[in-house]
Design an enzyme around this catalytic site. Sequence first.
Site, PDB file in Angstrom:
ATOM      1  N   LYS A   1       0.877  -1.176   0.000  1.00  0.00           N
ATOM      2  CA  LYS A   1       0.000   0.000   0.000  1.00  0.00           C
ATOM      3  C   LYS A   1       0.915   1.226   0.000  1.00  0.00           C
ATOM      4  CE  LYS A   1      -3.875   1.904   2.707  1.00  0.00           C
ATOM      5  NZ  LYS A   1      -4.713   1.723   3.907  1.00  0.00           N
TER       6      LYS A   1
ATOM      7  N   SER B   1      -9.527   2.052   3.091  1.00  0.00           N
ATOM      8  CA  SER B   1      -8.645   2.813   2.252  1.00  0.00           C
ATOM      9  C   SER B   1      -7.620   1.939   1.525  1.00  0.00           C
ATOM     10  CB  SER B   1      -7.922   3.874   3.073  1.00  0.00           C
ATOM     11  OG  SER B   1      -7.141   3.258   4.048  1.00  0.00           O
TER      12      SER B   1
ATOM     13  N   SER C   1      -9.960  -0.252   7.298  1.00  0.00           N
ATOM     14  CA  SER C   1      -9.376  -0.103   5.968  1.00  0.00           C
ATOM     15  C   SER C   1      -8.698  -1.312   5.358  1.00  0.00           C
ATOM     16  CB  SER C   1      -8.386   1.062   5.977  1.00  0.00           C
ATOM     17  OG  SER C   1      -9.109   2.267   6.111  1.00  0.00           O
TER      18      SER C   1
END
Lengths: 433, 468, 99
Positions: free
Chosen positions: B78, B153, B177
């Site tokens: 990420k 997210s 997330s």
Amino acid sequence: MKLKTYIGLEIHIELETNSKMFCRCSADYFGSKPNTHVCPVCLGLPGALPVPNKKAIELTIMVGQALNCQVNSFSKFDRKNYFYPDLPKGYQISQYDIPFCENGEFMDIGITRAHLEEDTAKLTHTNLEDKEVSLIDFNRSGVPLLEIVTEPDIKTSKQAKEFLKKLTQTIRYLGVSDCDMEKGSMRLEVNISLGGDKLPDYKVELKNLNSFRFVEKSIEYETKRHLEIFKDGKKPIQETRGWDEKKQRSFSQRTKEEAQDYRYFPEPDIPPIRLDKKEIEKIKNSIPELPEQKKDRFMEYYGLSEYNALLLTENIKKADFFEQVADLGSKEKIEAKKIANILINRKVNISKISPKEFIKDISNENKKPQFTGDGLDKIAKIVLQNNQEVVEEIKKGKETAIEFLVGQVMKETKGQVSPNQAREILREKIKSS
Amino acid sequence: MNINELTIIKAREGLEKKEFSSMELTKAFLKEIKEKDSKLNAFITVCEKEALLEAQKGDKLIKEGVKKPLLGIPIVFKDNFLTKGIRTTAASKVLDDYIPVYNATVVKRLKEAGAIILGKANMDAWAHGSSGETSDFGVTKNPYDNSRVPGGSSSGPAVAVSSGMALAATGTDTGGSVRLPGSFCNVVGLKPTYGRVSRYGIIAMASSLDSIGHLTKTVADSALFLSITAGQDRFDATTSPNPVGDYQNNLQKGIKGLKIGIPKEYFQEGLDKDVKNKVQEAINEFEKMGVKIEEVSLPHTKYALAVYYIIQPAEVSSNLARYDGIRYGSGREMFADEAKRRIMLGTFTLSSGYWEAYYLKAMKVRALIKKDFDKVFEKVDALFTPVSPTLPFKIGEKTADPLKMYLSDIYTVTANLAGIPGISVPAGFVNNLPLGLQILGPHFSEDLLFRLAYHYEQKTEFYKKKAV
Amino acid sequence: MKNSKITKENIKHLSNLANLKLTDKDLDKFPKQLSEILDYFKSLDQLDTKEIEPIAQTTGLENLTRGDKPEKSLDSDQVLSNAKNKHKSFFVTKAVLEK
């Protein structure tokens, strides 16, 4: 109306640890090339996290105990949020409601608190390509900083100066910091206000005071300034002021209209600190003999006068040197009192001579044939007569001028008299003349 | 080699058996990325050169007989994980050109285990989002339905794994997330116990809530991954000295007789009927496997979202203060809407005159929420809940109203407030749209969560249904 | 909880504290958005938390400190590598007033 002066001090002291407060960078940054003592943590890079330095915590508690504070067995760090280019994270890790130490007392002045935080970077103002800029060096960022806040118990500029002298002496004795205001390892602010019996509801903050002298002068100036304002029927504005040494006055440094809102909250990246009684006791027991104690001991054990004892215990190096020499001297039957006198009168540079060498010199002098009393007396009288102007200077207070006369006596006696003897007899004669 | 069928474990087997090389594997994934990502937008940076170089090195080590748990395996990070020398943006224009000078601890550990960095995955900027729509680098699409959100997210990481562009991806879970995109994309999403995995080198969102997790196709992969990332770190003072569990070897242990709580507050108004039914089906499956189900209560659940949206923005407002453009990145004018909104909200609840009514109050209610869990785990071993109140929603459906978007987190924020671990495991499809079952457990019960999820996964095999 | 109505003035003050320059669009929409969110927080008033100890961390950890041994710092080229404005080995920013 008789107005009282309320003075409080806020002192920041850089701790002499090997590494920084929240990272493993070397804390010995003074004089280094800019931005060479930095890492992701003290540079405030994305993703960096603080890990607290245990030694810095112990030193803080030790100072607090030397200042007779109560130590909080449960304590934590908090974030103090504000923006400034010298603050890389946009917040400073400090302590808010549960400092390590509080409610102490030193030289009859209340110590509100002693807490631990991190230092900021250094800004230098300059002009680059026709633009006014600030250059930032983060070497200092993250160095452990001890903040000591006093109650507004100080009443005069003299008291403030005495307090600071004794405080810094104590801290140097503890080996915690060299308290060098020129190097910046110690910084201070003065809060001053005038009022009646209750603490006034305003205060003026004096900042960027680079020496104890400036502290003294600015306090005196401010006291007068506030009195004048009160006489005019007004009240001094609550503000921050600096000291202008050239113009010998303080000046307003009003930056923002609003008071800063630091939005303190507990530092989530650092678990709290819990100390047990044993650890706190251990730190207390590690406090070395402090100046006051040492002075008393010197007076009792070595039979020194208070004056001499004070001089010899001014700093720990001098005191240790004296004790080492006294110890060696006792084996040679040279009195500690005599050693004290010599050390003080001759202004020996102890960094350039070892105790062994020093005691050797003294014992050699003692072995030298003493010039007969009468002869020395006559020579001393003549030297004094021939150098009236010098004698006048000495009488006026210029002590060092005596060395010239000592030299003259040495010349006349062809070095057969020790400088010590020469000086002693010259002093005697000048005193009685 | 059909890379769509591969998991980390199968790929490791294949590499060891010399069925294919790491080079072939990496090239195959790079090809998938080239073909699929222009549509899905799961990547911000693809590290083609670096990945091939690492694959080459990996192949050499494999030939020499070196054994490492992730040797030759291409994974995705990420884009809030700092990767030294590789651009890291947090999906924000503020860090558009930022090249880190150090690796996050997790990046270091995964690289030491032999993993290959395939690329940096798209996300909601600064991890502020639940849908994957708030990136400064464009919206990420759900592979099962490109008109719908993948969840956020950790949108890019979930999509990369789900659509066969990577074997695993790291993520961060501050309020759901990792679990939410896991649920929306039919992959396993793990949120470990807070403090189980180091946060050092990961762009902080909310320091007391951020949990470092990952997305994988299967539970066994997830367990393997955690055994590498977990463990105390000298650079993160909030990591636990608790020994790391033997996650992989405990998967097969039986689950009969385990007591599972169904918290009634997670099944009330606001929960989509379809989601409720699917979760009930999952619960039924577990009962068939011998698990004991009982209703429990977490009475302070309804306050959790408010507590979360006070504490999280407060910490965000402080953590984003370092981005002033002086030492790195661009100026603060580059912050997009959502970041600005959260910074303002956080600044407000911490400000003088308000912090007692908001921030302090939230810290107190947080204590009550944590106590709810402590109490309930004295009675049961784990909890089953939905991950989200809805199925993957349409892109643009919730973006007009921030509060509406925040409500997606209603079942996931509680775990972050209490610090407990949670896993989202694929639980089926409604109209071809995936959803997951959330399993929550006490602190450091990851091995239990893996066990439960593993048995369910092996029975139902939902992970096998790929997106078209 | 106080009246959760946020005005444009509040927003301006907050943006100063937060070192954010807001656009006119922001100043128009933030007051309403933030007020709505704050409204949602009102539910917390239902709880009596007078006797409750607040928690700031969930780990229960204490005393995670480190020893005082220094380690290598970053190389200076690494330190300045991402700065847009630098001069010799300094970071550069526009001049600031004394703190």
